[in-house]
Design a protein around this motif. Structure first.
Motif, PDB file in Angstrom:
ATOM      1  N   VAL A  84       0.855  -1.196   0.000  1.00 33.37           N
ATOM      2  CA  VAL A  84       0.000   0.000   0.000  1.00 33.37           C
ATOM      3  C   VAL A  84       0.891   1.246   0.000  1.00 33.37           C
ATOM      4  CG1 VAL A  84      -1.824   1.257   1.222  1.00 33.37           C
ATOM      5  CG2 VAL A  84      -1.773  -1.265   1.284  1.00 33.37           C
ATOM      6  N   CYS A  85       0.712   2.078  -1.023  1.00 36.22           N
ATOM      7  CA  CYS A  85       1.550   3.275  -1.162  1.00 36.22           C
ATOM      8  C   CYS A  85       0.685   4.496  -1.460  1.00 36.22           C
ATOM      9  CB  CYS A  85       2.546   3.133  -2.317  1.00 36.22           C
ATOM     10  SG  CYS A  85       3.404   1.554  -2.397  1.00 36.22           S
ATOM     11  N   LEU A  86       1.091   5.637  -0.938  1.00 37.86           N
ATOM     12  CA  LEU A  86       0.499   6.928  -1.287  1.00 37.86           C
ATOM     13  C   LEU A  86       1.624   7.943  -1.359  1.00 37.86           C
ATOM     14  CD1 LEU A  86      -2.711   7.198   0.952  1.00 37.86           C
ATOM     15  CD2 LEU A  86      -2.655   7.091  -1.556  1.00 37.86           C
ATOM     16  N   THR A  87       1.356   9.058  -2.004  1.00 38.92           N
ATOM     17  CA  THR A  87       2.308  10.156  -1.943  1.00 38.92           C
ATOM     18  C   THR A  87       2.016  10.984  -0.695  1.00 38.92           C
ATOM     19  OG1 THR A  87       0.955  11.781  -3.124  1.00 38.92           O
ATOM     20  CG2 THR A  87       2.350  10.331  -4.476  1.00 38.92           C
ATOM     21  N   ALA A  88       2.997  11.778  -0.284  1.00 46.17           N
ATOM     22  CA  ALA A  88       2.807  12.822   0.735  1.00 46.17           C
ATOM     23  C   ALA A  88       3.855  13.887   0.439  1.00 46.17           C
ATOM     24  CB  ALA A  88       2.976  12.273   2.150  1.00 46.17           C
ATOM     25  N   TYR A  89       3.524  15.120   0.774  1.00 43.79           N
ATOM     26  CA  TYR A  89       4.449  16.233   0.518  1.00 43.79           C
ATOM     27  C   TYR A  89       4.643  17.104   1.748  1.00 43.79           C
ATOM     28  CZ  TYR A  89       2.270  14.904  -3.924  1.00 43.79           C
ATOM     29  OH  TYR A  89       1.734  14.189  -4.973  1.00 43.79           O
ATOM     30  N   THR A  90       3.843  16.849   2.792  1.00 46.65           N
ATOM     31  CA  THR A  90       3.879  17.697   3.988  1.00 46.65           C
ATOM     32  C   THR A  90       3.861  16.823   5.241  1.00 46.65           C
ATOM     33  OG1 THR A  90       1.473  17.824   4.163  1.00 46.65           O
ATOM     34  CG2 THR A  90       2.560  19.521   2.807  1.00 46.65           C
ATOM     35  N   THR A  91       4.240  17.421   6.377  1.00 51.44           N
ATOM     36  CA  THR A  91       4.252  16.685   7.642  1.00 51.44           C
ATOM     37  C   THR A  91       2.854  16.193   8.055  1.00 51.44           C
ATOM     38  OG1 THR A  91       6.150  18.020   8.331  1.00 51.44           O
ATOM     39  CG2 THR A  91       5.023  16.750  10.051  1.00 51.44           C
ATOM     40  N   PRO A  92       1.828  17.054   8.047  1.00 51.24           N
ATOM     41  CA  PRO A  92       0.515  16.556   8.497  1.00 51.24           C
ATOM     42  C   PRO A  92      -0.024  15.418   7.639  1.00 51.24           C
ATOM     43  CG  PRO A  92       0.356  18.836   7.688  1.00 51.24           C
ATOM     44  CD  PRO A  92       1.799  18.511   7.798  1.00 51.24           C
ATOM     45  N   VAL A  93       0.163  15.484   6.336  1.00 55.55           N
ATOM     46  CA  VAL A  93      -0.333  14.392   5.487  1.00 55.55           C
ATOM     47  C   VAL A  93       0.511  13.138   5.696  1.00 55.55           C
ATOM     48  CG1 VAL A  93      -0.736  13.629   3.113  1.00 55.55           C
ATOM     49  CG2 VAL A  93      -1.417  15.937   3.819  1.00 55.55           C
ATOM     50  N   ALA A  94       1.813  13.294   5.902  1.00 57.53           N
ATOM     51  CA  ALA A  94       2.658  12.136   6.204  1.00 57.53           C
ATOM     52  C   ALA A  94       2.165  11.446   7.479  1.00 57.53           C
ATOM     53  CB  ALA A  94       4.115  12.570   6.355  1.00 57.53           C
ATOM     54  N   LYS A  95       1.824  12.244   8.506  1.00 56.19           N
ATOM     55  CA  LYS A  95       1.301  11.678   9.764  1.00 56.19           C
ATOM     56  C   LYS A  95      -0.016  10.941   9.527  1.00 56.19           C
ATOM     57  CE  LYS A  95       3.420  14.695  13.197  1.00 56.19           C
ATOM     58  NZ  LYS A  95       3.302  15.964  13.926  1.00 56.19           N
ATOM     59  N   LEU A  96      -0.841  11.484   8.666  1.00 57.40           N
ATOM     60  CA  LEU A  96      -2.151  10.903   8.356  1.00 57.40           C
ATOM     61  C   LEU A  96      -2.027   9.535   7.686  1.00 57.40           C
ATOM     62  CD1 LEU A  96      -5.230  11.978   8.232  1.00 57.40           C
ATOM     63  CD2 LEU A  96      -4.715  12.428   5.831  1.00 57.40           C
ATOM     64  N   VAL A  97      -1.071   9.392   6.756  1.00 52.71           N
ATOM     65  CA  VAL A  97      -0.988   8.170   5.949  1.00 52.71           C
ATOM     66  C   VAL A  97      -0.037   7.128   6.533  1.00 52.71           C
ATOM     67  CG1 VAL A  97      -1.573   9.468   3.857  1.00 52.71           C
ATOM     68  CG2 VAL A  97       0.828   9.004   4.368  1.00 52.71           C
ATOM     69  N   ASP A  98       0.845   7.555   7.441  1.00 53.96           N
ATOM     70  CA  ASP A  98       1.938   6.688   7.930  1.00 53.96           C
ATOM     71  C   ASP A  98       1.489   5.305   8.389  1.00 53.96           C
ATOM     72  OD1 ASP A  98       4.644   6.101   8.766  1.00 53.96           O
ATOM     73  OD2 ASP A  98       4.039   6.571  10.822  1.00 53.96           O
ATOM     74  N   ALA A  99       0.475   5.260   9.261  1.00 55.16           N
ATOM     75  CA  ALA A  99       0.075   3.980   9.856  1.00 55.16           C
ATOM     76  C   ALA A  99      -0.644   3.073   8.864  1.00 55.16           C
ATOM     77  CB  ALA A  99      -0.814   4.227  11.066  1.00 55.16           C
ATOM     78  N   HIS A 100      -1.117   3.639   7.760  1.00 57.86           N
ATOM     79  CA  HIS A 100      -1.922   2.862   6.806  1.00 57.86           C
ATOM     80  C   HIS A 100      -1.135   2.398   5.593  1.00 57.86           C
ATOM     81  CE1 HIS A 100      -5.483   4.009   9.053  1.00 57.86           C
ATOM     82  NE2 HIS A 100      -4.990   5.226   9.088  1.00 57.86           N
ATOM     83  N   CYS A 101       0.064   2.943   5.410  1.00 58.30           N
ATOM     84  CA  CYS A 101       0.845   2.671   4.199  1.00 58.30           C
ATOM     85  C   CYS A 101       2.119   1.905   4.528  1.00 58.30           C
ATOM     86  CB  CYS A 101       1.222   3.977   3.509  1.00 58.30           C
ATOM     87  SG  CYS A 101      -0.183   4.810   2.757  1.00 58.30           S
ATOM     88  N   ASP A 102       2.568   1.107   3.566  1.00 59.48           N
ATOM     89  CA  ASP A 102       3.874   0.462   3.669  1.00 59.48           C
ATOM     90  C   ASP A 102       4.963   1.397   3.156  1.00 59.48           C
ATOM     91  OD1 ASP A 102       2.802  -2.152   4.491  1.00 59.48           O
ATOM     92  OD2 ASP A 102       1.927  -2.134   2.477  1.00 59.48           O
ATOM     93  N   LEU A 103       4.602   2.187   2.147  1.00 56.82           N
ATOM     94  CA  LEU A 103       5.579   3.054   1.480  1.00 56.82           C
ATOM     95  C   LEU A 103       4.928   4.409   1.223  1.00 56.82           C
ATOM     96  CD1 LEU A 103       7.709   1.885  -1.596  1.00 56.82           C
ATOM     97  CD2 LEU A 103       6.636   4.141  -1.561  1.00 56.82           C
ATOM     98  N   VAL A 104       5.627   5.472   1.571  1.00 62.15           N
ATOM     99  CA  VAL A 104       5.151   6.824   1.297  1.00 62.15           C
ATOM    100  C   VAL A 104       6.144   7.484   0.346  1.00 62.15           C
ATOM    101  CG1 VAL A 104       4.705   9.113   2.280  1.00 62.15           C
ATOM    102  CG2 VAL A 104       3.847   7.051   3.429  1.00 62.15           C
ATOM    103  N   LEU A 105       5.609   7.941  -0.780  1.00 64.17           N
ATOM    104  CA  LEU A 105       6.437   8.518  -1.831  1.00 64.17           C
ATOM    105  C   LEU A 105       6.347  10.034  -1.813  1.00 64.17           C
ATOM    106  CD1 LEU A 105       8.100   8.235  -4.515  1.00 64.17           C
ATOM    107  CD2 LEU A 105       5.887   8.291  -5.697  1.00 64.17           C
ATOM    108  N   VAL A 106       7.508  10.680  -1.676  1.00 66.29           N
ATOM    109  CA  VAL A 106       7.576  12.124  -1.905  1.00 66.29           C
ATOM    110  C   VAL A 106       7.750  12.264  -3.415  1.00 66.29           C
ATOM    111  CG1 VAL A 106       8.673  14.286  -1.246  1.00 66.29           C
ATOM    112  CG2 VAL A 106       8.724  12.331   0.324  1.00 66.29           C
ATOM    113  N   GLY A 107       6.621  12.329  -4.119  1.00 58.18           N
ATOM    114  CA  GLY A 107       6.642  12.318  -5.581  1.00 58.18           C
ATOM    115  C   GLY A 107       6.927  13.702  -6.144  1.00 58.18           C
ATOM    116  N   ASP A 108       7.513  13.704  -7.356  1.00 54.77           N
ATOM    117  CA  ASP A 108       7.702  15.003  -8.013  1.00 54.77           C
ATOM    118  C   ASP A 108       6.360  15.535  -8.531  1.00 54.77           C
ATOM    119  OD1 ASP A 108       7.393  13.261 -10.141  1.00 54.77           O
ATOM    120  OD2 ASP A 108       9.100  14.018 -11.289  1.00 54.77           O
TER     121      ASP A 108
END
Ligand code: KIV
Ligand code: NA
Length: 270
Positions: free
Chosen positions: A20-44
């Protein structure tokens, strides 16, 4: 799971639970998705989603560093992968290493992602040999939109399919720990998934991939400039936000905001 996942943990998910992967670009969104994702992509994709750029071509290393630092502060479980922006890795393996090392050193990302198949295999091998785990990205590679002639489905026809399978094999051979398949017909994505021993992460590539990724602002309904067919809106935050802003404007104009509960009493009664 209590420790932060490593690239090897993602690689080990091949054939098991979907990644399970999502992008994130900010701290609050990273905190939101962290527990639900295996991989978080700081996408261009950050360039288009948060900076209003017309494509990902104008994204700079400095932008990636700044968003990468923000995302790192919000993650404690998911693996953080950071995109190498256009122009930061294509020239030579040496250029790619210098910029990948900077991204990892300045953001704490444990891996980078870069676009390209066979022609990037030498660079992928060079990075992996020097301590940089690499996620590859084939199919529709948005940094090449000008040579591809648009954001079209890739791997069409027998020759297109053959070339994409060759790209996938070259990436695996070079030592990538995973590969994103973007906008690829689902049968071809399934064939590539079956052919590889590393996990495929699809976006517009069907449920046969080893995992899925979406741009978080797309799936939340926050980015609404356009909606690719492969995006499912799991929320409509843009609609909710617009309604909230309209309510605020109406209440300010009606002088019903701020109310008594939002104000401070005067110390001395006049
Ligand atoms: O930049 C990005 O968000 C990406 C994903 C869509 C894979 O590369
Ligand atoms: Na990207």
């Amino acid at each position: 799971q209590t420790r932060q996942l490593m690239p090897a943990d993602i690689a080990a998910m091949k054939g098991g639970e979907p990644v399970v992967c999502l992008t994130a670009y900010t701290t609050p969104v990273a905190k939101l998705v962290d527990a639900h994702c295996d991989l978080v992509l700081v996408g261009d994709s950050v360039g288009m989603v948060l900076h209003g750029l017309p494509s990902t071509l104008g994204v700079t290393l400095e932008m990636m560093v700044m968003h990468g630092q923000a995302v790192a502060r919000g993650l404690s479980q998911a693996l953080m992968v950071i995109d190498m922006p256009f122009g930061s890795y294509e020239q030579s393996p040496q250029q790619a290493f210098a910029n990948a090392a900077r991204l990892m050193a300045e953001t704490g990302a444990a891996a980078v992602k870069l676009e390209g198949g066979r022609h990037m295999a030498e660079t992928i091998a060079f990075l992996v040999a020097r301590g940089v785990p690499v996620m590859a990205h084939i199919g529709l590679t948005p940094q090449s939109v000008n040579t591809l002639g648009g954001y079209k489905v890739q791997g069409r026809g027998a020759e297109g399919a053959r070339r994409m399978i060759a790209d996938a094999r070259a990436i695996e051979e070079a030592g990538a720990f995973s590969v994103v398949l973007e906008k690829v017909p689902q049968g071809l994505a399934r064939d590539i998934t079956d052919a590889l021993s590393i996990p495929t992460v699809g976006i517009g590539a069907g449920a046969g991939c080893d995992g899925q990724v979406l741009v978080v602002d797309d799936m939340l309904g926050l980015f609404t400039e356009f909606k690719p067919k492969f995006v499912k809106r799991f929320g409509e935050l843009g609609v909710d936000a617009e309604a909230a802003v309209a309510d605020y404007a109406r209440e300010v104009r009606a002088r019903s905001f701020p109310g008594p509960e939002h104000v401070f009493a005067d110390e001395v009664k006049k």
